[in-house]
Design an enzyme around this catalytic site. Structure first.
Site, PDB file in Angstrom:
ATOM      1  N   ALA A  12       0.841  -1.204   0.000  1.00 31.38           N
ATOM      2  CA  ALA A  12       0.000   0.000   0.000  1.00 31.38           C
ATOM      3  C   ALA A  12       0.875   1.253   0.000  1.00 31.38           C
ATOM      4  O   ALA A  12       0.692   2.152   0.808  1.00 31.38           O
ATOM      5  CB  ALA A  12      -0.930  -0.012   1.217  1.00 31.38           C
ATOM      6  N   ASP A  36      -1.312  -4.715   3.114  1.00 30.38           N
ATOM      7  CA  ASP A  36       0.061  -4.380   3.472  1.00 30.38           C
ATOM      8  C   ASP A  36       0.375  -5.045   4.801  1.00 30.38           C
ATOM      9  O   ASP A  36      -0.525  -5.263   5.615  1.00 30.38           O
ATOM     10  CB  ASP A  36       0.198  -2.847   3.596  1.00 30.38           C
ATOM     11  N   GLU A 164       5.806  11.683  -8.740  1.00 33.94           N
ATOM     12  CA  GLU A 164       5.248  12.261  -7.515  1.00 33.94           C
ATOM     13  C   GLU A 164       4.726  13.659  -7.785  1.00 33.94           C
ATOM     14  O   GLU A 164       5.332  14.424  -8.540  1.00 33.94           O
ATOM     15  CB  GLU A 164       6.319  12.316  -6.429  1.00 33.94           C
ATOM     16  N   ASN A 223      13.467   5.510 -16.945  1.00 39.38           N
ATOM     17  CA  ASN A 223      14.055   6.326 -15.877  1.00 39.38           C
ATOM     18  C   ASN A 223      15.508   6.674 -16.186  1.00 39.38           C
ATOM     19  O   ASN A 223      15.960   7.788 -15.915  1.00 39.38           O
ATOM     20  CB  ASN A 223      13.935   5.617 -14.528  1.00 39.38           C
ATOM     21  N   PHE A 225      16.824   7.103 -19.144  1.00 40.81           N
ATOM     22  CA  PHE A 225      16.825   8.156 -20.186  1.00 40.81           C
ATOM     23  C   PHE A 225      16.474   9.523 -19.589  1.00 40.81           C
ATOM     24  O   PHE A 225      17.081  10.529 -19.928  1.00 40.81           O
ATOM     25  CB  PHE A 225      15.820   7.824 -21.293  1.00 40.81           C
ATOM     26  N   CYS A 275      13.579   6.972  -7.392  1.00 38.01           N
ATOM     27  CA  CYS A 275      13.673   6.043  -8.531  1.00 38.01           C
ATOM     28  C   CYS A 275      14.938   6.151  -9.367  1.00 38.01           C
ATOM     29  O   CYS A 275      15.532   5.132  -9.720  1.00 38.01           O
ATOM     30  CB  CYS A 275      12.478   6.249  -9.454  1.00 38.01           C
TER      31      CYS A 275
HETATM   32  C1  UDX Z   1      10.420   9.759 -11.717  1.00 36.29           C
HETATM   33  C2  UDX Z   1       9.851   9.539 -13.132  1.00 36.29           C
HETATM   34  O1  UDX Z   1       9.547  10.819 -13.723  1.00 36.29           O
HETATM   35  C3  UDX Z   1       8.601   8.647 -13.077  1.00 36.29           C
HETATM   36  O2  UDX Z   1       8.132   8.367 -14.393  1.00 36.29           O
HETATM   37  C4  UDX Z   1       8.951   7.342 -12.368  1.00 36.29           C
HETATM   38  O3  UDX Z   1       7.800   6.510 -12.271  1.00 36.29           O
HETATM   39  C5  UDX Z   1       9.531   7.620 -11.001  1.00 36.29           C
HETATM   40  O4  UDX Z   1      10.682   8.500 -11.107  1.00 36.29           O
HETATM   41  P1  UDX Z   1       9.810  11.352  -9.659  1.00 36.29           P
HETATM   42  O5  UDX Z   1      10.960  10.737  -8.939  1.00 36.29           O
HETATM   43  O6  UDX Z   1       8.515  11.533  -8.944  1.00 36.29           O
HETATM   44  O7  UDX Z   1       9.453  10.506 -10.982  1.00 36.29           O
HETATM   45  O8  UDX Z   1      10.311  12.807 -10.111  1.00 36.29           O
HETATM   46  P2  UDX Z   1      10.646  13.610 -11.441  1.00 36.29           P
HETATM   47  O9  UDX Z   1       9.637  14.667 -11.631  1.00 36.29           O
HETATM   48  O10 UDX Z   1      10.923  12.723 -12.572  1.00 36.29           O
HETATM   49  O11 UDX Z   1      12.012  14.352 -10.989  1.00 36.29           O
HETATM   50  C6  UDX Z   1      13.175  13.611 -10.595  1.00 36.29           C
HETATM   51  C7  UDX Z   1      14.307  14.545 -10.212  1.00 36.29           C
HETATM   52  O12 UDX Z   1      14.846  15.215 -11.345  1.00 36.29           O
HETATM   53  C8  UDX Z   1      13.896  15.682  -9.247  1.00 36.29           C
HETATM   54  O13 UDX Z   1      14.913  15.851  -8.293  1.00 36.29           O
HETATM   55  C9  UDX Z   1      13.771  16.886 -10.153  1.00 36.29           C
HETATM   56  O14 UDX Z   1      13.929  18.087  -9.472  1.00 36.29           O
HETATM   57  C10 UDX Z   1      14.907  16.616 -11.123  1.00 36.29           C
HETATM   58  N1  UDX Z   1      14.781  17.306 -12.422  1.00 36.29           N
HETATM   59  C11 UDX Z   1      13.707  17.043 -13.225  1.00 36.29           C
HETATM   60  C12 UDX Z   1      15.769  18.186 -12.840  1.00 36.29           C
HETATM   61  O15 UDX Z   1      16.766  18.416 -12.146  1.00 36.29           O
HETATM   62  N2  UDX Z   1      15.642  18.779 -14.078  1.00 36.29           N
HETATM   63  C13 UDX Z   1      14.592  18.532 -14.898  1.00 36.29           C
HETATM   64  O16 UDX Z   1      14.556  19.108 -16.002  1.00 36.29           O
HETATM   65  C14 UDX Z   1      13.583  17.646 -14.465  1.00 36.29           C
END
Ligand code: UDX
Length: 458
Positions: A12, A36, A164, A223, A225, A275
């Site tokens: 959960a 959970d 998130e 992720n 990429f 992630c």
């Molecule tokens: C990520 C993936 O986007 C999502 O598809 C996967 O399922 C989980 O991992 P998340 O960890 O929630 O999601 O955050 P995301 O919005 O992708 O940002 C990741 C990190 O990259 C953050 O620290 C963000 O600030 C940073 N970031 C993002 C940058 O530094 N520059 C950018 O241009 C975009």
């Protein structure tokens, strides 16, 4: 038209909770139960105070909870009743034994597979939701078929791509839903059951199917990429600072090429979150396992550049503040790994705060949502660290402000007031390039953005 299925989700957490809420909401004839091992977490899902905050989540949960969405700790009963089981347990990076610090820790996954095998009395479709090493489905199938209870299991891979802060939007309107299956008649039939569920609200062309290994790998690669784009632009930001170029202008020009695209090109103090690092380490580990050294080194460089970017940020602060930070008060604006969340997992702020303490600076942390987590992250650090919610109070008397998280509220602050309250010379290090640098310089600050020339009064 909603299909009629008994769905169980084991785990959960951040993926299981919102995803199941969406399925229950969109498929009113399905019964969805989320279980959970942690009773406190289940109690929270059953309360008014949900364990995670996501815009729109509460409304959806409240509209279906107790109707066709249930949260429970009775995993065994859940397994017995269901015909589809999503497995969404956590798979953190291993901290012990072979592959420590790189490979995925599959202990929860393994225990779950054993438990399903023990309790199942009828045929089931098992859906991998957790992000997993490639070929996990095979291991799952081997565990499940090692019993002698005559139950048939089909294992599908259906990775989740939600981010998130936008989980509900991503679930409701996904770029794609990916379903991997074995190509046997049984496997394809199981795949079609899941396709039917998603097609209740996702258009057919966005539901893609593949073989099971491609599906498992696609999650890690997506992720990798995304993180690679950030490391690429961050690497160029270092170049820009040497060459008096402007990273925002470069990113804009590069991103206008439709083959490149403009998303995920914001230079920053480094990426964080639960992630990116975990999945790349997992990918690198698998590459090494298959003896693909060059491929492993290539992807590992994405993490190395991310570490380099954080270190570079700290060294820049040290260098421009006259090579010493001893007893200087430094205020971190933001501690969350990105805006609109209280999550601090792998946030660059953790390393930056630790390194500043090593330099014997006095660190003040302000963040609208992440102060509790920041306290936990830094609990073992011996040094002068304080936590202040109000950014004006936090920055008063400090020598420098470092913007770590791109909270919108920081762009609307009265920086003249902040400048007046700070020690002089006053510095701003904008690790997200969200502030108006020229205006700050005119107020009197020495301003150091990422990937742009600094603006100084010396
Ligand atoms: C990520 C993936 O986007 C999502 O598809 C996967 O399922 C989980 O991992 P998340 O960890 O929630 O999601 O955050 P995301 O919005 O992708 O940002 C990741 C990190 O990259 C953050 O620290 C963000 O600030 C940073 N970031 C993002 C940058 O530094 N520059 C950018 O241009 C975009």
């Amino acid at each position: 038209m909603s299909p009629t299925r008994d769905i169980l989700c084991i785990g959960a957490g951040y993926i299981g909770g919102p995803t199941m809420a969406m399925i229950a909401y969109k498929c009113p004839l399905c019964t969805v139960t989320v279980v959970d091992i942690d009773p406190a977490r289940i109690a929270q899902w059953n309360s008014d105070d949900l364990p995670i905050y996501e815009p729109g989540l509460e409304e959806i949960v409240k509209s279906v909870r107790g109707k066709n969405l249930f949260f429970s700790t009775d995993i065994e009963a859940g397994i017995k009743q269901s015909d589809i089981i999503f497995v969404s347990v956590n798979t953190p990076t291993k901290t012990f034994g072979a592959g420590a610090g790189m490979a995925a820790d599959l202990q929860y996954w393994d225990k779950t597979a054993m438990q399903i095998r023990r309790c199942a009395e009828s045929d089931k479709i098992i859906v991998e939701k957790s992000t997993l090493p490639v070929k996990t489905a095979q291991a799952m199938k081997q565990i499940l078929t090692s019993g002698e209870n005559g139950v048939h299991f089909d294992v599908l891979s259906n990775p989740e791509f939600l981010a998130e802060g936008s989980a509900i939007r991503d679930l409701e309107n996904p770029d794609r839903v990916l379903i991997g299956s074995t190509q046997t008649p049984h496997g394809l039939k199981a795949r079609d059951v899941l396709v039917e569920i998603y097609s209740t609200w996702v258009s057919k062309e966005r539901i893609i199917t593949s073989n099971i290994w491609s599906s498992e790998l696609s999650k890690l690669v997506t992720n990798a990429f995304l993180a690679q784009r950030i490391s690429s632009i961050n690497a160029i930001s270092a170049f820009c600072e040497k060459a008096d170029a402007d990273i925002c202008e470069v990113a804009h020009a590069v991103g206008m090429d439709s083959r490149v695209g403009n998303k995920f090109l914001n230079a920053s103090v480094g990426f964080g979150g639960s992630c990116f690092k975990k999945d790349i380490l997992n990918l690198v580990y698998l590459c090494r396992y298959y003896e693909l050294k060059e491929v492993a080194d290539y992807w590992e460089a994405v993490i190395k550049i991310n570490d380099y970017q954080k270190e570079r940020f700290i060294l820049k602060m040290l260098h421009v503040m006259f090579n010493t930070l001893v007893t200087k008060k430094i205020c971190l604006f933001g501690f969350a790994f990105k805006a609109d969340t209280g999550d601090t997992r792998e946030s660059p702020a953790i390393l930056i705060a630790k390194r500043l303490v090593e330099e014997r600076a006095k660190v003040v942390i302000t963040d609208p949502k992440a102060l509790q987590n920041a306290m936990k992250d830094l609990a073992s650090i011996d040094g002068e660290i304080s936590y202040v919610e109000d950014p004006y109070e936090a920055s008063a008397g400090s020598s420098a402000i470092a913007v770590i998280t791109e909270w919108k509220l920081y762009t609307g602050l009265d920086f003249e007031r902040i400048y007046r309250s700070m020690d002089k010379p006053a510095f701003i290090f904008d690790g997200r390039n969200i502030l108006d640098h020229k205006k700050l310089f005119d107020i009197g600050f020495n301003v150091f953005p990422i990937g742009k020339p600094g603006l100084t009064h010396f």
